[in-house]
Design an enzyme around this catalytic site. Structure first.
Site: not given
Ligand code: NAD
Ligand code: UGA
Length: 457
Positions: A8, A127, A157, A272
């Protein structure tokens, strides 16, 4: 040297592996994905995601000890440690639809690891997953007829988009959960050793598997809860003459509360918060904890209310109709410094204004391409414009939906001149100088503040 693989290569997988490759030059790091276009982009000068600092980071390690590939099978077999960072969206069908996590990609990955492995491995949950997913993983991976043993480790993460590289280079903490067996603890230590290359040891927390899995959902729920709490109070400020910025400051300077995540807004977005809270709600319901589920669900409901309230304010202020009026939407990304539009409040506002039959022009420095894709068939009814001045020309109103600093630096005198009068500004992020805009002739509506209008009372 260890061979580290990440399955991923998305917003988490790509940047995480780039940071590990940078800090652990002795290890070989590969990120694979089923999406060939995504991998091609990681191999090119035009990376698939915009994240400050990412380009330089990838350029330094790519081809040295950082590789991107679609050859998932071969790299599974070669890896010692496999991070799994595939998407875990909300389920849209069957039991738990709308709340539970859709674990199909996750399970497919587990089966794929098993099929292509010829040696034991550590599998790391990167994830975000429901608590006790690791148990299902263990059952799929370890009930095999190959005689192979897999250790499952949870390492959620915490990066936030827009500051992902900074967050990972200098994390508040790294969380690693594992089984309390000798081999489980050895696996935990192997992951600790990777992070200890650049993270001070006291910031690396080790726990049991279930605490680690659950802490990730709880951290997101707490963060989102703060935003919903301040947004709830913003509604009361608008009715009472209190000012949300002053209230947030007064409340946040209590060291027990702290100032962060108290910025009132048009609502939280991102891939998320909503998904993870609903996942938590589903888990509580599953364990029969209805009151606990209802408590957390309210955080999501308040967020939906805040978005709806913002559009209502717009329509009410503009004489109860926006039909046929040009409205410039400033911002499509769910927050500044990212091109990501997943669950963006900007697009929720956009959809509701389309229902009101407004003529919309959307501008954003990085997110227009993603916005067009996310809006689907609605995109045909929106004009996408990279220049904010052109977007505002001939508009009745501007709505600030993403806190890009550039929107605060525009020449609003020139913008006002080119708009239809009376001109309205709705600041959904409280980033503008409202008094100055008011003096220029705008009717200004901000979140959690009394409106500043130029109409005689
Ligand atoms: P994303 O959609 O950007 O990336 C996921 C990737 O996995 C995609 O590119 C997809 O093609 C690939 N994928 C799916 N199935 C697959 C398979 N079988 N083999 C290989 N690749 C495969 O998602 P993301 O934002 O990177 O999030 C991934 C996970 O991390 C989620 O569980 C999310 O909740 C978590 N997470 C996201 C964030 C964030 O800021 N985006 C922060 C912390 C945690
Ligand atoms: C959030 C968490 O901050 C990360 O720690 C976590 O890893 C991630 O989700 C995840 O699991 O995906 P992210 O969604 O990237 O990160 O961004 P944030 O900075 O948390 O903002 C989330 C939303 O809340 C945005 O739309 C932002 O504009 C809003 N926000 C944030 C507010 O409206 N007010 C605030 O004071 C802070």
């Amino acid at each position: 040297m260890a061979s580290i693989l990440c399955i991923g290569a998305g917003h988490v997988g790509g940047p995480t592996m780039a940071v590990i490759a940078e800090n652990c030059p002795q290890h070989r790091v590969v990120a694979v994905d089923i999406n060939p276009a995504r991998i091609a982009a990681w191999q090119s000068d035009h990376l698939p995601i915009y994240e400050p600092g990412l380009d330089e980071l990838v350029r330094r390690s790519r081809g040295r000890n950082l590789f991107f590939s679609t050859d998932i099978e071969r790299h599974i077999d070669e890896a010692d440690i496999i991070f799994v960072s595939v998407n875990t969206p909300t389920k849209t069908f069957g039991r738990g639809a709308g709340k539970a996590a859709d674990l199909q990609y996750w399970e497919q990955t587990a089966r794929q690891i098993l099929e292509h492995s010829t040696s034991p491995k550590i599998v790391v949950e990167k994830s975000t997953l429901p608590v006790r997913t690791a148990q299902a993983m263990e059952r799929i991976l370890n009930f095999n007829d190959k005689g192979l043993k897999f250790d499952i480790v949870s390492n959620p993460e915490f990066l936030a988009e827009g500051s992902a590289i900074r967050d990972m280079q200098n994390p508040d903490r790294v969380l690693i959960g594992g089984r309390e067996t000798p081999s489980g603890q050895q696996a935990v230590q192997a992951i600790v050793d990777i992070y200890a290359q650049w993270v001070p040891r006291e910031r690396i927390i080790t726990t049991n598997l279930w605490s680690s899995e659950l802490s990730k959902l709880v951290a997101n729920a707490f963060l989102a809860q703060r935003v919903s709490s301040i947004n709830a109070i913003s509604a009361l400020c608008e009715r009472t003459g209190a000012d949300i910025t002053e209230v947030a400051h007064a409340v946040g300077t209590d060291s027990r509360i702290g100032p962060r995540f108290l910025r009132a807004s048009v609502g939280f977005g991102g891939s998320c918060f909503r998904k993870d809270i609903l996942n938590l709600v589903y888990l509580c319901e599953h364990y029969g904890l209805q009151e606990v589920a209802a408590y957390w669900e309210q955080v999501v409901k308040m967020n939906e209310h805040q978005q709806a309230r913002f559009v209502s304010t717009m329509v009410n202020a503009m004489f109860n109709t926006v039909a046929g009026k040009r409205v410039a939407l400033f911002g499509a990304a769910f927050k500044a410094n990212t091109s990501d539009t997943r669950e963006s409040p900007a697009l929720a506002v956009c959809r509701t204004l389309l229902e009101e039959r407004a003529n919309l022009v959307l501008t954003d420095p990085y997110a227009l391409e993603n916005a067009r894709a996310d809006l689907g068939h609605n995109a045909e009814r929106v004009v996408f414009e990279s220049d904010p001045y052109a977007a505002a020309r001939g508009a009745h109103a501007i709505a600030i939906l993403t806190e890009w600093p550039l929107f605060a630096e525009l020449d609003y005198e020139a913008i006002h001149r080119a708009m239809v009068k009376p001109a309205f500004i709705f600041d959904g992020r409280n980033i503008l100088d409202h008094r100055a805009l008011h003096e220029l002739g705008f009717n200004v509506y901000a979140i959690g503040k009394s409106p500043l209008t130029n109409f005689p009372s």
